[in-house]
Design a protein around this motif. Structure first.
Motif, PDB file in Angstrom:
ATOM      1  N   LYS A 395       0.602  -1.228   0.017  1.00 21.15           N
ATOM      2  CA  LYS A 395       0.085   0.128  -0.044  1.00 21.15           C
ATOM      3  C   LYS A 395       0.774   1.336   0.006  1.00 21.15           C
ATOM      4  CE  LYS A 395      -3.941   2.127   0.656  1.00 21.15           C
ATOM      5  NZ  LYS A 395      -5.014   2.248  -0.627  1.00 21.15           N
ATOM      6  N   ALA A 396       1.875   1.343   0.696  1.00 25.05           N
ATOM      7  CA  ALA A 396       2.853   2.406   0.887  1.00 25.05           C
ATOM      8  C   ALA A 396       3.539   2.787  -0.495  1.00 25.05           C
ATOM      9  CB  ALA A 396       3.777   2.159   1.934  1.00 25.05           C
ATOM     10  N   ILE A 397       3.918   1.827  -1.046  1.00 28.15           N
ATOM     11  CA  ILE A 397       4.518   1.827  -2.471  1.00 28.15           C
ATOM     12  C   ILE A 397       3.721   2.314  -3.242  1.00 28.15           C
ATOM     13  CG2 ILE A 397       5.432   0.320  -4.344  1.00 28.15           C
ATOM     14  CD1 ILE A 397       6.501  -1.636  -2.181  1.00 28.15           C
ATOM     15  N   ILE A 398       2.282   2.090  -3.570  1.00 29.67           N
ATOM     16  CA  ILE A 398       1.352   2.559  -4.545  1.00 29.67           C
ATOM     17  C   ILE A 398       1.170   3.806  -4.252  1.00 29.67           C
ATOM     18  CG2 ILE A 398      -0.840   2.367  -5.441  1.00 29.67           C
ATOM     19  CD1 ILE A 398       1.349   0.105  -6.401  1.00 29.67           C
ATOM     20  N   GLU A 399       1.170   4.151  -2.868  1.00 26.46           N
ATOM     21  CA  GLU A 399       0.683   5.774  -2.527  1.00 26.46           C
ATOM     22  C   GLU A 399       1.916   6.475  -2.795  1.00 26.46           C
ATOM     23  OE1 GLU A 399      -1.850   7.022  -1.048  1.00 26.46           O
ATOM     24  OE2 GLU A 399      -3.317   5.098  -1.114  1.00 26.46           O
ATOM     25  N   ILE A 400       3.196   6.263  -2.627  1.00 25.29           N
ATOM     26  CA  ILE A 400       4.192   7.117  -3.159  1.00 25.29           C
ATOM     27  C   ILE A 400       4.268   7.133  -4.664  1.00 25.29           C
ATOM     28  CG2 ILE A 400       6.607   6.906  -3.315  1.00 25.29           C
ATOM     29  CD1 ILE A 400       7.008   5.376  -0.993  1.00 25.29           C
ATOM     30  N   ILE A 401       3.918   6.289  -5.354  1.00 28.16           N
ATOM     31  CA  ILE A 401       3.677   6.501  -6.659  1.00 28.16           C
ATOM     32  C   ILE A 401       2.580   7.433  -7.043  1.00 28.16           C
ATOM     33  CG2 ILE A 401       3.224   5.397  -9.287  1.00 28.16           C
ATOM     34  CD1 ILE A 401       6.243   4.801  -7.803  1.00 28.16           C
ATOM     35  N   GLY A 402       1.527   7.213  -6.254  1.00 23.87           N
ATOM     36  CA  GLY A 402       0.311   8.154  -6.281  1.00 23.87           C
ATOM     37  C   GLY A 402       0.254   9.633  -6.247  1.00 23.87           C
ATOM     38  N   GLN A 403       1.835  10.111  -5.777  1.00 25.48           N
ATOM     39  CA  GLN A 403       2.033  11.562  -5.275  1.00 25.48           C
ATOM     40  C   GLN A 403       2.518  11.820  -6.350  1.00 25.48           C
ATOM     41  OE1 GLN A 403       1.012  12.173  -2.109  1.00 25.48           O
ATOM     42  NE2 GLN A 403       0.604  10.290  -1.858  1.00 25.48           N
ATOM     43  N   LEU A 404       2.762  11.295  -7.513  1.00 30.25           N
ATOM     44  CA  LEU A 404       3.482  12.040  -8.713  1.00 30.25           C
ATOM     45  C   LEU A 404       2.207  12.527  -9.465  1.00 30.25           C
ATOM     46  CD1 LEU A 404       5.404   8.904  -9.906  1.00 30.25           C
ATOM     47  CD2 LEU A 404       6.608  11.199  -9.361  1.00 30.25           C
ATOM     48  N   PRO A 405       2.804  13.393 -10.544  1.00 32.90           N
ATOM     49  CA  PRO A 405       1.758  14.190 -11.390  1.00 32.90           C
ATOM     50  C   PRO A 405       1.327  13.124 -12.313  1.00 32.90           C
ATOM     51  CG  PRO A 405       3.889  15.483 -11.370  1.00 32.90           C
ATOM     52  CD  PRO A 405       4.195  14.262 -10.551  1.00 32.90           C
ATOM     53  N   MET A 406      -0.229  13.373 -12.873  1.00 33.21           N
ATOM     54  CA  MET A 406      -0.634  12.276 -13.463  1.00 33.21           C
ATOM     55  C   MET A 406      -0.638  10.936 -12.854  1.00 33.21           C
ATOM     56  SD  MET A 406       1.216  13.340 -17.179  1.00 33.21           S
ATOM     57  CE  MET A 406       0.696  12.076 -17.947  1.00 33.21           C
ATOM     58  N   ALA A 407      -0.923  10.921 -11.464  1.00 35.61           N
ATOM     59  CA  ALA A 407      -0.918   9.859 -10.729  1.00 35.61           C
ATOM     60  C   ALA A 407      -1.715   8.730 -11.195  1.00 35.61           C
ATOM     61  CB  ALA A 407      -1.541  10.136  -9.345  1.00 35.61           C
ATOM     62  N   TRP A 408      -2.797   8.799 -11.951  1.00 34.33           N
ATOM     63  CA  TRP A 408      -3.500   7.357 -12.352  1.00 34.33           C
ATOM     64  C   TRP A 408      -2.646   6.923 -13.467  1.00 34.33           C
ATOM     65  CZ3 TRP A 408      -5.214   4.874 -16.532  1.00 34.33           C
ATOM     66  CH2 TRP A 408      -6.256   4.048 -16.454  1.00 34.33           C
ATOM     67  N   PHE A 409      -2.038   7.570 -14.456  1.00 39.44           N
ATOM     68  CA  PHE A 409      -1.340   7.058 -15.273  1.00 39.44           C
ATOM     69  C   PHE A 409       0.057   6.608 -14.885  1.00 39.44           C
ATOM     70  CE2 PHE A 409       1.963   7.824 -18.727  1.00 39.44           C
ATOM     71  CZ  PHE A 409       1.550   6.857 -19.697  1.00 39.44           C
TER      72      PHE A 409
END
Length: 558
Positions: A395-409
């Protein structure tokens, strides 16, 4: 298809051993896990120093070989060019050696060191932060890739120089153990290697599947459950089964190239749109700290903490020794694969290329994605530590990536990359497992054989995943891989003995890279022996012939 091409004792032995370990874990999961963990603690605690010394020794041995005459030998015929270009070659060896685990640990490993730093450092301090961004690079750096590279030396040498169409760990030890390589001892070595690889594959699945599941959950809202994990495993299995069935050039190479391009895109995007200066400076600082403390980190055993009033952290056993044991379990597989794709290169190119490309790839993942997560934590933009401790690493890993611009992509790209990474590791694994259970591999292993191991690789982990025992299989494989410490020494010794003998018997060297014609060497040695025998009595010659047949059974065939 040639008759008798399959090595059935090895084939059945590896499969039966896996069943013998897996079935008790299925029937008695709690008791089985307890025994396996006790064995793991015993091995890592009592033999931790041995793991550390072997890791460091392998690194320096390979540096020596690379710049010796042995390193100048070409893997193939005179004038033969490398089978794969540098990009595809680097991509295949990196994807085979790392898999989706680099996405997992590259993103989150720093958080564990941040909370439990080495050398008695206070958690959360500036010093702890510096070590947090450095230790991941160390664990996935030159020593790790050296452990991977060592088995490739004798395997590639016998396959491409001595022209032995056999891709087996046992065959690579033949110069040392002689005819024992063709008997039960050789079979036991190969089975042990296969068991380690099958268990190691369970580790990769244990890390990769929940991470992919969290990514799909973030993208679609579908809850993470056993049905989703099974579906993910089925999709990954289908991808790598098709790839393994297609072969090295049409399947594995294509998948690895795609994997590498997606990795470059992900890293470039995070570097450009993330805290670029922080990532560049922190990575540079980490490399400097690593170079400054390389020997200390390679040999740190925390000896005084067990005796005095200091807190015993078990950091070396929990991390460094565990990692070295993990790399050892995978080493024969990665070594076999690196050997298979290195035709046309010199031994020096194979050694330096694998260590340098592998280390650079690991530095990029830890330096960019790992330090991006660290920056989120330090600035307070996202509390990674809290999510890690409360909801788990995936969960933490995916949330980190989710902080990027264009998160869904970006989560979509990350998830697809994790699936392909998992598939590339498994298709390489099934390819090598199929090679080991054949007596000969002229070009590629038999298709049905590759396909069988593709499905066998996921069958046991799938059963254990339902029962929650995947981590136990991983630990059992690492314990079972303990003898690989000694097999690695045998492989190094075997390579040096065989290559040095052939170099001495060769008529000439070329200026940079030279090609050894093993058949001509054998013929030359025979002529020399015949002259010596003519000068001696018939009785002496008879006894020397008998000794030669014992020591060099393969030469008699030639």
């Amino acid at each position: 298809m040639k008759k008798g091409i399959m090595d059935w004792p090895t084939f059945l032995g590896a499969f039966i051993l896996l069943l013998l370990v897996t079935i008790p874990l299925v029937l008695f999961p709690e008791k089985g896990a307890e025994y396996v963990n006790q064995a793991n603690t015993f091995v890592t605690t009592n033999f931790g120093v041995l793991y550390l010394l072997v890791g460091l020794g392998i690194f320096f041995f390979l540096i020596y070989v690379a710049f010796s005459d042995n390193g100048r030998v070409k893997l193939g015929d005179a004038g033969e060019k490398p089978e794969f270009n540098n990009f595809s070659w680097a991509g295949m060896l990196f994807c085979a050696g790392i898999g989706s685990s680099i996405l997992y640990w590259g993103t989150i490993e720093w958080a564990y060191y941040y909370q439990g730093p080495p050398f008695g450092v206070e958690p959360g301090t500036q010093e702890a932060i510096a070590w947090a961004s450095t230790y991941g690079i160390f664990h996935w750096g030159p020593i790790a890739w050296s452990i991977y590279t060592l088995p490739a030396l004798p395997m590639a040498y016998f396959y491409y120089v001595r022209k032995k169409p056999v891709l087996k760990v046992s065959e690579a030890t033949r110069p040392l153990i002689g005819n024992l390589a063709s008997g039960p001892v050789g079979t036991a070595i190969d089975i042990l290697f296969m068991f380690g690889l099958l268990g190691g594959a369970g580790t990769t699945l244990a890390l990769g599947t929940p991470m992919i599941a969290e990514g799909i959950n973030e993208l679609t809202g579908i809850p993470v459950n056993m049905v989703m994990k099974t579906a993910i495993l089925a999709i990954v299995t289908l991808i790598f089964a098709i790839s393994a069935y297609s072969g090295l050039k049409k399947g594995i190479k294509v998948l690895s190239d795609l994997n590498l391009w997606l990795s470059i895109f992900l890293l470039a995007f995070v570097f450009m749109f993330g805290p670029t200066r922080f990532m560049a400076e922190t990575t540079t600082n980490s490399i400097g700290l690593l170079l400054d403390n390389f020997f200390h980190m390679s040999t740190w055993t925390e000896p005084y903490n067990a005796l005095g009033p200091y807190e015993q952290t078990s950091f070396p056993e929990s991390w460094t020794v565990f990692y070295w044991a993990w790399w050892l379990v995978y080493a024969p597989f990665v070594g076999l694969f690196v050997a298979k794709i290195s035709r046309g290169r010199s031994i020096r190119q194979m050694i330096l290329g694998t260590i340098i490309y592998g280390t650079i790839g690991s530095i990029l993942f830890f330096g960019i994605i790992g330090n991006y997560g660290l920056h989120m934590q330090l600035t307070g933009e996202f509390d990674v530590i809290n999510v890690l401790n409360e909801e788990g690493a995936p969960k933490a890993i995916i949330e980190i990536i989710g902080q990027l611009p264009m998160a869904w992509f970006m989560i979509f790209i990350f998830t697809i990359l994790a699936i392909i990474f998992l598939a590339t590791t498994f298709d390489s694994s099934s390819y090598i497992l199929a090679s080991v259970v054949q007596k000969e591999v002229e070009d590629e292993p038999l298709r049905w054989n590759r396909l069988f191991w593709a499905f066998a690789l996921c069958l046991m982990p799938l059963v254990l995943m339902f029962l929650g025992g995947l981590g136990t299989l991983q630990t059992a494989a690492i314990v079972g891989g303990f003898p690989l410490l000694f097999i690695m020494v045998m492989l190094a010794w075997s390579f040096m003995r065989a290559s040095s003998e052939d170099i001495r018997a060769s008529e000439h060297y070329e200026p940079k890279t030279f090609t050894l014609n093993y058949k001509k060497i054998v013929q030359r040695l025979k002529r020399k022996k015949k002259k010596e025998q003519q000068q001696k009595g018939p009785i002496d010659a008879h006894f020397e012939d008998e000794e030669k047949d014992k020591d060099h059974p393969d030469e008699k065939k030639d």
